[in-house]
Design an enzyme around this catalytic site. Structure first.
Site, PDB file in Angstrom:
ATOM      1  N   ASN A   5      43.892 -27.188   8.515  1.00 16.60           N
ATOM      2  CA  ASN A   5      43.093 -27.404   9.720  1.00 16.60           C
ATOM      3  C   ASN A   5      43.870 -28.281  10.690  1.00 16.60           C
ATOM      4  OD1 ASN A   5      40.839 -25.937   8.944  1.00 16.60           O
ATOM      5  ND2 ASN A   5      39.703 -27.705   8.217  1.00 16.60           N
ATOM      6  N   ARG A  34      40.066 -21.659   5.280  1.00 19.15           N
ATOM      7  CA  ARG A  34      41.286 -21.936   4.495  1.00 19.15           C
ATOM      8  C   ARG A  34      41.130 -21.415   3.068  1.00 19.15           C
ATOM      9  NH1 ARG A  34      41.867 -28.102   4.781  1.00 19.15           N
ATOM     10  NH2 ARG A  34      39.624 -27.867   4.634  1.00 19.15           N
TER      11      ARG A  34
END
Length: 97
Positions: free
Chosen positions: A44, A25
């Site tokens: 996530n 990320r």
């Protein structure tokens, strides 16, 4: 796929593979900021995937998608599924969620 008056689009991508606990990320956000003109987030998911939503110029969204499918990502990407849509807005920059 609908574009707004500025040619902006919304890309939603789901990335499969070993993409959690590897900085995926963070690197996605850094890449989106480097490309520029993109807002959205990387998140996530409980099933091990990472979801990315990016809004901005079509060309910039395509560049982010190409990076997601490249060998330059952290971890291991087994596949990327994407859908294109109309910009919804409401994002302040590009966030990690």
């Amino acid at each position: 796929m609908n574009e707004d008056a500025h040619g902006d689009v919304r890309l939603t991508a789901w990335v499969r593979g070993r993409v959690q606990q590897v900085g995926f990320r963070w690197f996605t956000r850094a890449n989106a900021l480097e490309i520029g003109g993109l807002s959205g987030f990387a998140l996530n998911l409980d099933d091990g995937r990472v979801q990315i939503v990016a809004e901005g110029p079509r060309e910039n969204c395509h560049r982010l998608l190409e990076w997601l499918r490249s060998d330059d990502t952290p971890g291991r990407v087994d596949g990327v599924t994407e859908i294109w849509d109309t910009v919804r807005g409401g994002y302040d920059g590009f966030a990690i969620r």
